[in-house]
Design a protein around this motif. Structure first.
Motif, PDB file in Angstrom:
ATOM      1  N   GLU A  29       0.810   9.852  -8.240  1.00  0.00           N
ATOM      2  CA  GLU A  29       1.862   9.491  -7.292  1.00  0.00           C
ATOM      3  C   GLU A  29       1.311   8.730  -6.104  1.00  0.00           C
ATOM      4  O   GLU A  29       2.035   8.016  -5.420  1.00  0.00           O
ATOM      5  CB  GLU A  29       2.597  10.740  -6.807  1.00  0.00           C
ATOM      6  CG  GLU A  29       3.447  11.391  -7.865  1.00  0.00           C
ATOM      7  CD  GLU A  29       4.245  12.569  -7.318  1.00  0.00           C
ATOM      8  OE1 GLU A  29       4.007  12.997  -6.157  1.00  0.00           O
ATOM      9  OE2 GLU A  29       5.122  13.056  -8.050  1.00  0.00           O
ATOM     10  N   SER A  30       0.001   8.851  -5.860  1.00  0.00           N
ATOM     11  CA  SER A  30      -0.640   8.179  -4.727  1.00  0.00           C
ATOM     12  C   SER A  30      -1.020   6.722  -5.028  1.00  0.00           C
ATOM     13  O   SER A  30      -1.523   6.021  -4.161  1.00  0.00           O
ATOM     14  CB  SER A  30      -1.894   8.946  -4.312  1.00  0.00           C
ATOM     15  OG  SER A  30      -2.794   9.022  -5.416  1.00  0.00           O
ATOM     16  N   THR A  31      -0.735   6.265  -6.245  1.00  0.00           N
ATOM     17  CA  THR A  31      -1.032   4.878  -6.623  1.00  0.00           C
ATOM     18  C   THR A  31      -0.203   3.931  -5.758  1.00  0.00           C
ATOM     19  O   THR A  31       0.995   4.136  -5.591  1.00  0.00           O
ATOM     20  CB  THR A  31      -0.682   4.646  -8.111  1.00  0.00           C
ATOM     21  OG1 THR A  31      -1.414   5.584  -8.900  1.00  0.00           O
ATOM     22  CG2 THR A  31      -1.009   3.229  -8.553  1.00  0.00           C
ATOM     23  N   PRO A  32      -0.818   2.874  -5.226  1.00  0.00           N
ATOM     24  CA  PRO A  32      -0.032   1.909  -4.433  1.00  0.00           C
ATOM     25  C   PRO A  32       0.908   1.099  -5.320  1.00  0.00           C
ATOM     26  O   PRO A  32       0.569   0.770  -6.462  1.00  0.00           O
ATOM     27  CB  PRO A  32      -1.084   1.011  -3.792  1.00  0.00           C
ATOM     28  CG  PRO A  32      -2.384   1.341  -4.411  1.00  0.00           C
ATOM     29  CD  PRO A  32      -2.237   2.575  -5.226  1.00  0.00           C
ATOM     30  N   VAL A  33       2.089   0.771  -4.780  1.00  0.00           N
ATOM     31  CA  VAL A  33       3.065   0.012  -5.560  1.00  0.00           C
ATOM     32  C   VAL A  33       2.528  -1.356  -5.962  1.00  0.00           C
ATOM     33  O   VAL A  33       2.972  -1.924  -6.958  1.00  0.00           O
ATOM     34  CB  VAL A  33       4.424  -0.156  -4.843  1.00  0.00           C
ATOM     35  CG1 VAL A  33       5.102   1.166  -4.664  1.00  0.00           C
ATOM     36  CG2 VAL A  33       4.289  -0.889  -3.548  1.00  0.00           C
ATOM     37  N   SER A  34       1.564  -1.882  -5.228  1.00  0.00           N
ATOM     38  CA  SER A  34       1.000  -3.194  -5.571  1.00  0.00           C
ATOM     39  C   SER A  34       0.386  -3.195  -6.966  1.00  0.00           C
ATOM     40  O   SER A  34       0.266  -4.247  -7.588  1.00  0.00           O
ATOM     41  CB  SER A  34      -0.038  -3.631  -4.538  1.00  0.00           C
ATOM     42  OG  SER A  34      -1.097  -2.697  -4.484  1.00  0.00           O
ATOM     43  N   GLU A  35       0.051  -2.010  -7.485  1.00  0.00           N
ATOM     44  CA  GLU A  35      -0.553  -1.926  -8.818  1.00  0.00           C
ATOM     45  C   GLU A  35       0.489  -1.951  -9.940  1.00  0.00           C
ATOM     46  O   GLU A  35       0.126  -2.177 -11.094  1.00  0.00           O
ATOM     47  CB  GLU A  35      -1.429  -0.679  -8.927  1.00  0.00           C
ATOM     48  CG  GLU A  35      -2.683  -0.774  -8.073  1.00  0.00           C
ATOM     49  CD  GLU A  35      -3.659   0.350  -8.321  1.00  0.00           C
ATOM     50  OE1 GLU A  35      -3.642   0.950  -9.421  1.00  0.00           O
ATOM     51  OE2 GLU A  35      -4.450   0.636  -7.395  1.00  0.00           O
ATOM     52  N   VAL A  36       1.749  -1.725  -9.621  1.00  0.00           N
ATOM     53  CA  VAL A  36       2.777  -1.701 -10.668  1.00  0.00           C
ATOM     54  C   VAL A  36       3.894  -2.720 -10.442  1.00  0.00           C
ATOM     55  O   VAL A  36       4.756  -2.888 -11.290  1.00  0.00           O
ATOM     56  CB  VAL A  36       3.390  -0.288 -10.846  1.00  0.00           C
ATOM     57  CG1 VAL A  36       2.319   0.717 -11.232  1.00  0.00           C
ATOM     58  CG2 VAL A  36       4.138   0.148  -9.614  1.00  0.00           C
ATOM     59  N   ASN A  40       0.805  -1.225   0.000  1.00  0.00           N
ATOM     60  CA  ASN A  40       0.000   0.000   0.000  1.00  0.00           C
ATOM     61  C   ASN A  40       0.835   1.270   0.000  1.00  0.00           C
ATOM     62  O   ASN A  40       0.292   2.373  -0.013  1.00  0.00           O
ATOM     63  CB  ASN A  40      -0.968  -0.002   1.181  1.00  0.00           C
ATOM     64  CG  ASN A  40      -0.265  -0.001   2.531  1.00  0.00           C
ATOM     65  OD1 ASN A  40       0.946  -0.185   2.624  1.00  0.00           O
ATOM     66  ND2 ASN A  40      -1.041   0.198   3.582  1.00  0.00           N
ATOM     67  N   VAL A  41       2.165   1.140  -0.018  1.00  0.00           N
ATOM     68  CA  VAL A  41       3.044   2.316  -0.100  1.00  0.00           C
ATOM     69  C   VAL A  41       2.835   2.963  -1.467  1.00  0.00           C
ATOM     70  O   VAL A  41       2.697   2.276  -2.481  1.00  0.00           O
ATOM     71  CB  VAL A  41       4.519   1.896   0.104  1.00  0.00           C
ATOM     72  CG1 VAL A  41       5.470   3.031  -0.226  1.00  0.00           C
ATOM     73  CG2 VAL A  41       4.733   1.401   1.516  1.00  0.00           C
ATOM     74  N   THR A  42       2.822   4.280  -1.506  1.00  0.00           N
ATOM     75  CA  THR A  42       2.570   4.979  -2.768  1.00  0.00           C
ATOM     76  C   THR A  42       3.796   4.969  -3.664  1.00  0.00           C
ATOM     77  O   THR A  42       4.925   4.788  -3.194  1.00  0.00           O
ATOM     78  CB  THR A  42       2.163   6.444  -2.531  1.00  0.00           C
ATOM     79  OG1 THR A  42       3.281   7.153  -1.996  1.00  0.00           O
ATOM     80  CG2 THR A  42       0.953   6.548  -1.603  1.00  0.00           C
ATOM     81  N   LEU A  43       3.562   5.201  -4.954  1.00  0.00           N
ATOM     82  CA  LEU A  43       4.663   5.292  -5.910  1.00  0.00           C
ATOM     83  C   LEU A  43       5.653   6.362  -5.477  1.00  0.00           C
ATOM     84  O   LEU A  43       6.876   6.149  -5.533  1.00  0.00           O
ATOM     85  CB  LEU A  43       4.138   5.614  -7.311  1.00  0.00           C
ATOM     86  CG  LEU A  43       3.174   4.629  -7.958  1.00  0.00           C
ATOM     87  CD1 LEU A  43       2.791   5.114  -9.352  1.00  0.00           C
ATOM     88  CD2 LEU A  43       3.753   3.239  -8.016  1.00  0.00           C
ATOM     89  N   ALA A  44       5.146   7.507  -5.037  1.00  0.00           N
ATOM     90  CA  ALA A  44       6.016   8.610  -4.629  1.00  0.00           C
ATOM     91  C   ALA A  44       6.875   8.213  -3.428  1.00  0.00           C
ATOM     92  O   ALA A  44       8.083   8.487  -3.403  1.00  0.00           O
ATOM     93  CB  ALA A  44       5.191   9.846  -4.300  1.00  0.00           C
ATOM     94  N   GLU A  45       6.267   7.557  -2.439  1.00  0.00           N
ATOM     95  CA  GLU A  45       7.027   7.140  -1.249  1.00  0.00           C
ATOM     96  C   GLU A  45       8.083   6.097  -1.611  1.00  0.00           C
ATOM     97  O   GLU A  45       9.219   6.159  -1.128  1.00  0.00           O
ATOM     98  CB  GLU A  45       6.080   6.562  -0.192  1.00  0.00           C
ATOM     99  CG  GLU A  45       5.148   7.588   0.426  1.00  0.00           C
ATOM    100  CD  GLU A  45       4.035   6.944   1.243  1.00  0.00           C
ATOM    101  OE1 GLU A  45       3.710   7.527   2.306  1.00  0.00           O
ATOM    102  OE2 GLU A  45       3.504   5.883   0.853  1.00  0.00           O
ATOM    103  N   ALA A  46       7.719   5.155  -2.455  1.00  0.00           N
ATOM    104  CA  ALA A  46       8.653   4.103  -2.858  1.00  0.00           C
ATOM    105  C   ALA A  46       9.821   4.700  -3.644  1.00  0.00           C
ATOM    106  O   ALA A  46      10.984   4.347  -3.405  1.00  0.00           O
ATOM    107  CB  ALA A  46       7.942   3.047  -3.686  1.00  0.00           C
ATOM    108  N   LEU A  47       9.536   5.597  -4.568  1.00  0.00           N
ATOM    109  CA  LEU A  47      10.594   6.222  -5.362  1.00  0.00           C
ATOM    110  C   LEU A  47      11.525   7.042  -4.468  1.00  0.00           C
ATOM    111  O   LEU A  47      12.742   7.002  -4.624  1.00  0.00           O
ATOM    112  CB  LEU A  47       9.992   7.084  -6.466  1.00  0.00           C
ATOM    113  CG  LEU A  47      10.942   7.533  -7.562  1.00  0.00           C
ATOM    114  CD1 LEU A  47      11.645   6.348  -8.221  1.00  0.00           C
ATOM    115  CD2 LEU A  47      10.186   8.330  -8.617  1.00  0.00           C
TER     116      LEU A  47
END
Length: 144
Positions: A67-74, A22-29
């Motif tokens: 950017e709020s997309t969860p990493v689980s989606e990508v 559930n971590v966002t793309l922005a947070e992961a990057l």
């Protein structure tokens, strides 16, 4: 040249940082940039469910995903993982066959215990080549 039989544990990075799905793309990057990672295991409840790369994140953002997309989606879902005692050659075969840049290393319970990346494999190759060069230099010195 005699090349030793290597196991995954000989090359892997032990206990890598992980992120939750559930971590966002922005947070992961951001985490990847700060820590200079290119791959992160994705976990749910402590169990490995996928891998996400910096390339995955940048690609998703370039497509206009928020950017709020969860990493689980990508992320790339885990369809298999290596065990520490597996032959390193088998992981290398998977890298080549599936054009992978990393592989998760898990316990029998599915918990992440390591990761093997192309950088880890390059490091092992460098060590083998250095040892081979040292042996050759020693034989040349002995012959002279």
């Amino acid at each position: 040249m005699l090349i030793p039989t290597l196991q995954v544990r000989d090359a892997m990075t032990f206990m890598p940082d992980t992120i939750k799905g559930n971590v966002t793309l922005a947070e992961a990057l951001h985490m990847m940039r700060v820590n200079r990672y290119r791959h992160l295991p994705v976990t749910v409840g402590g169990t490995a469910v996928g891998l996400v790369s910096d390339r995955d994140l940048k690609w998703a953002l370039s497509l206009g995903l928020p950017e709020s997309t969860p990493v689980s989606e990508v992320m790339t879902e885990v369809t298999g993982s290596a065990k520490p005692n597996d032959a390193l050659a088998d992981v290398l075969d998977a890298f080549i066959d599936h054009k992978q840049g990393s592989a998760l290393v898990t316990s029998p319970a599915g918990e992440v215990v390591g990761i093997v990346t192309t950088t880890d494999l390059a490091r092992i190759l460098q060590e083998i080549l250095s040892q081979s060069s040292s042996r050759k230099a020693g034989r040349v010195a002995d012959a002279g």
